[in-house]
Design a protein around this motif. Sequence first.
Motif, PDB file in Angstrom:
ATOM      1  N   UNK A 181       0.861  -1.187   0.000  1.00 34.52           N
ATOM      2  CA  UNK A 181       0.000   0.000   0.000  1.00 34.52           C
ATOM      3  C   UNK A 181       0.889   1.225   0.000  1.00 34.52           C
ATOM      4  N   UNK A 182       0.627   2.142  -0.942  1.00 33.27           N
ATOM      5  CA  UNK A 182       1.504   3.302  -1.097  1.00 33.27           C
ATOM      6  C   UNK A 182       0.688   4.581  -0.968  1.00 33.27           C
ATOM      7  N   UNK A 183       1.232   5.540  -0.213  1.00 35.43           N
ATOM      8  CA  UNK A 183       0.654   6.882  -0.181  1.00 35.43           C
ATOM      9  C   UNK A 183       1.591   7.791  -0.944  1.00 35.43           C
ATOM     10  N   UNK A 184       1.047   8.558  -1.903  1.00 39.69           N
ATOM     11  CA  UNK A 184       1.864   9.435  -2.745  1.00 39.69           C
ATOM     12  C   UNK A 184       2.043  10.789  -2.060  1.00 39.69           C
ATOM     13  N   UNK A 185       3.060  11.553  -2.446  1.00 39.53           N
ATOM     14  CA  UNK A 185       3.240  12.886  -1.858  1.00 39.53           C
ATOM     15  C   UNK A 185       1.956  13.705  -1.997  1.00 39.53           C
ATOM     16  N   UNK A 186       1.624  14.450  -0.948  1.00 41.65           N
ATOM     17  CA  UNK A 186       0.371  15.212  -0.923  1.00 41.65           C
ATOM     18  C   UNK A 186      -0.732  14.488  -0.179  1.00 41.65           C
ATOM     19  N   UNK A 187      -0.575  13.178   0.019  1.00 43.56           N
ATOM     20  CA  UNK A 187      -1.603  12.415   0.732  1.00 43.56           C
ATOM     21  C   UNK A 187      -1.662  12.867   2.191  1.00 43.56           C
ATOM     22  N   UNK A 188      -2.875  12.940   2.719  1.00 42.87           N
ATOM     23  CA  UNK A 188      -3.061  13.294   4.124  1.00 42.87           C
ATOM     24  C   UNK A 188      -3.440  12.032   4.895  1.00 42.87           C
ATOM     25  N   UNK A 189      -2.650  11.704   5.922  1.00 43.22           N
ATOM     26  CA  UNK A 189      -2.898  10.502   6.719  1.00 43.22           C
ATOM     27  C   UNK A 189      -4.002  10.777   7.761  1.00 43.22           C
ATOM     28  N   UNK A 190      -4.574   9.734   8.357  1.00 45.18           N
ATOM     29  CA  UNK A 190      -5.669   9.938   9.325  1.00 45.18           C
ATOM     30  C   UNK A 190      -5.352  10.928  10.442  1.00 45.18           C
ATOM     31  N   UNK A 191      -4.133  10.977  10.878  1.00 41.41           N
ATOM     32  CA  UNK A 191      -3.785  11.920  11.939  1.00 41.41           C
ATOM     33  C   UNK A 191      -3.691  13.362  11.462  1.00 41.41           C
ATOM     34  N   UNK A 192      -3.744  13.580  10.135  1.00 46.55           N
ATOM     35  CA  UNK A 192      -3.670  14.940   9.610  1.00 46.55           C
ATOM     36  C   UNK A 192      -2.323  15.258   8.984  1.00 46.55           C
TER      37      UNK A 192
END
Lengths: 761, 341
Positions: A96-107
């Motif tokens: 699972x990959x999050x790309x730059x700019x992605x906002x994680x659940x914690x903000x």
Amino acid sequence: MRVPLSWLREYVPIEVPLGELTERLSVASAEVEGVERIGVPEADGNLERFRVGRVLEAEKHPNADRLQLCRVDVGEGEPRQIVCGAWNFGPGATVAVALPGAVLPGGLELERREVRGELSDGMILAEDEVELGPDHAGIMVLADGPEPGTPLVEVLPLVDDVLLLEPTGNRPDLLAVYGVAREVAALFDMPLADVPGGQSSGHVPEGQVEVEVDDFEACPRYIGRLFENVRIEPSPLWLKSRLLVAGMRPIANVVDVTNYVMVALGNPLHAFDFETLHGGKIVVRRARKGEEMRTLDGVERRLEPEDLLIADTERAIALAGIMGGEETEIGASTTTVLLEAANFEPFTIFKTSERLRLRTEGSNRWEKGVDPYLAAPAAALATELLVELTGATWTAQSDVHADLPERPVVCYRPERADAVIGVATPVDDQHALLARLGFERGDDTVVVPTWRARDVTREIDVVEEIARFRLEEVPFTLPVRRAMFGTLTREQQLRRRIEDALVGLGFSETYTPSLRPDDETDWKLPEPIAVELTALRTSLLPSLVEAVRRNVDAGAEQIALFELARIYLSNGELPNERLHVAGVAPGGFARVKGVVQALYEVLKAGAQFERADHPLFHPGKTARTSAGIVGELNPRILDGEWGAFELDLESLFAESREPVAYEDVITYPAVRQDLAFVVPEQVEAGELVAAAREAAGPQLREVEIFDVYRGEQVGEGKKSIAFSVAFQSPERTLSDEDAAALRRQIADALGERFGAVLRTA
Amino acid sequence: MTENEATVAAVDWEAYEREASAAVAAASGPTELEDARVGYLGRKSELAQALRGVRDRESGMLLNGIRERLEAAVTQRERTLEGEELDRRLREEIVDVTLPGERLPLGHLHPITQVRRIVEDAFLGLGYEIRDDREVETLEYNFDKLAFAPTHPARSPRDTFFFDESHVLRTETSPSQIHALEEHEPPIYMVSIGRVYRRDAITATRYPIFHQFEGLAVDEGITLADLKGTLLHVMRALYGPERRIRFRTHFFPFTEPSIEPDVSCGICDGAGCRTCKHTGWIEMGGAGVVDPQVFENVGVDPERWSGFAFGCGLERAAQLRHDIPDIRLLWEGDLRVLRQF
């Protein structure tokens, strides 16, 4: 009860807007206290920045021993370079990959950045980073299948809505996701999936688990199943994420499965490490006197004979339905598991949980009553999952039970529902609604489903099932009354008059607690929530004085407070609860006496005062009336000059002379005179007035003291008391001679009794 | 012709009266008026002298007529002048009306009492009687006769104040239902109002002592719809004629069906705000149709009689009516608070 919508939808295909679902559930089933949106924020296309990736290359970071440098295909043609701190994967892994700019659940917003000199163009996700599990030991390695670039939300539950449902005590069936699904299916007339686990047939092992139930009242059913070759491991992602969303902490596969089945179906389960059992046998029995056990939370519990236990041949291994024992707990090295899927009687569990003040997810369900037929599907679902997730073999089983209760058959008159609800529901519609809830129609009867068998036992309970579906359509009517009273009682009217009079006299009403720290009484709480709230009060004044003191401290001016409330006198079986009114205001004795006189006056009553003692009051400035006490407060109680009173309303109201009879004071005018008597100092004014009235009879219509004088003119040890009197007869006009005679009678009487001398002007 | 006759004849009385009237009307103050009166009506005036000599009836009538009219004019003018003088004086007596009035002692009824009276009056209007019962209750009245299950959480000393194993501080005003049913044959229409006790820690929203009003209607043919109409009436009395109510299903031991009434939020009128936790509705308490078990417990025939019951908190009502954020404010006796109501 936390109900994840994604989980609910596994059982019922509900697609109505969330607001409609919560409204309908709240009105007809159980209140939805709120909806919690959890997981990855959805705003601004954030979800598109979470993708499935395939690791093409992974090797040690050239400048850091603990980091990996990866090239990950995220479906863009050109792979991305990502620095990762985990080592639990290699080339070929689906991640699972999050790309730059992605906002994680914690903000936290991800940035493209250099890590030890190498560009990291995204992040390979661990489960805790998207709130799918508690682990941060490694990244999530996904099952192969989805193409790189697939939106991650299609593979993992990145976002979910959780209904915060509060079922009432009669609906333990709603303490399960499947139970809620069944209710939703009925509310919206939708199909419901079969009970999970219910369909698994397959082989049943020949081996027997040895189970002995000593008390079928308390434990109507005990299913034991033995699993061998168990591998204790972390649960898979889907299971961990479901438990987390449902509000439970994932631990490891076996315990997670028991918790999962409890949340899914509502039947709490327990798992024992079979090898720690002495004698390899389960005995369900009551505790022996003096028996002890250490529960999972590490607390040594002293047991009572009313407690139901799960034991082996030698000792207690669990507090039935409440908590397991520490010695038989599943651990990392457990290889043989005994699964318990039982049914316990509510009151037994309630009493033990109550006495030990030990409430658990399990006890909470048991004490509300769990369907005894639920143990079988719960055991089946757990078996299916244990075999699948731990690699275990199911090798032995046993199902010990008494006769399980028949489904209640309730006589039912559909017209009764119309009569109770006040709105008509056609008979066929009623039966259709009931059928959706699992009720079966008989001749003038309905058969109740097992999961509602405790709650629905009478006709009126069936009526409620119809009513809750129709609450919104119930019209607004008023009873056709055949008897009306609709008046305040005399006491209620006089009470209002007292309240209003005090407000007119400048007093503000306050409420203080009925419980005091220290009143002398038989009515003391053995377990108060605070020492200040221990004893039922026997007087209002102490709390009122405290309220005045708080106002003084707050700098308030013109403080005058009253309270009208009950006091509680010890009186045998139950206290004598009496309404009192008390007030505290600045000023001396005369002022507060004026207040009490006014209260008597608004009640059309005459007040008599006599000297009295009271621990709160000034020893020389305190009087008693027929209803209570009035005087100046002892300055030790409250600094300064304060008047206070406390009166018993029943005694006060007894003095009220209503209705007042008219006296003719118009036809024959009064003769008004002032009289002053010199009397010895110790003579009290009230005695003089009483004697004057006695001497002059009814023609002395009014007598009022308007002055008290001490000084040279009257001499040492004496005082002059001046009265204003009115002589009047209802039959004739009194002459000056009449008045003189009356005056003489008074003077003679007072002279004789008190040595009073009439002063002449 | 006598001297007097000559005097009467010598004067043009028409002109005299005209002249005198003009002088009276022109007098701009008491002195001028008095001069005019003395000049034309005084002892030495021509009119007075002529009147003294008059002998014939005709002259007498003429002169007396003139005198009476002039005297009336003087009186009239006098009043006018006095009125003008008073007006002038009053115009000068100006106070600053924005200065404070004298501070007379006036107390304030507690907001709970105010709400209590609204509730009482609303139900008196519907024909209900008002009662209150004891606060120290037996388990029999607080729980058993109200059909509380043995496992009901309210029976726990964690939720309820116990004095001993059989006496508690009542946890709701519902025991009044039993007392009323035991005292009277139906029909019964009553509201019980008083203090109740729950084992809650003191916080902004909870206080271990609070007040409830509990209604009970028992008659032939009472329905859930009658409950809905009755509560609507009372909620509108408390919160205004625009309020709507809805019922949500619930569970209470002594009613079946049981509901919780919600009133539409008076702050946002149902749109959703902080006060109503964005639901548009505010919970008001508990209610329902009297459970047949309760009737059986007190020997009332549930096939013949039916009824409804409800209970709501007075503190909550006072807080909602007056927007009081913290329940503790109702119990502290702080005059800065009490004097606002």
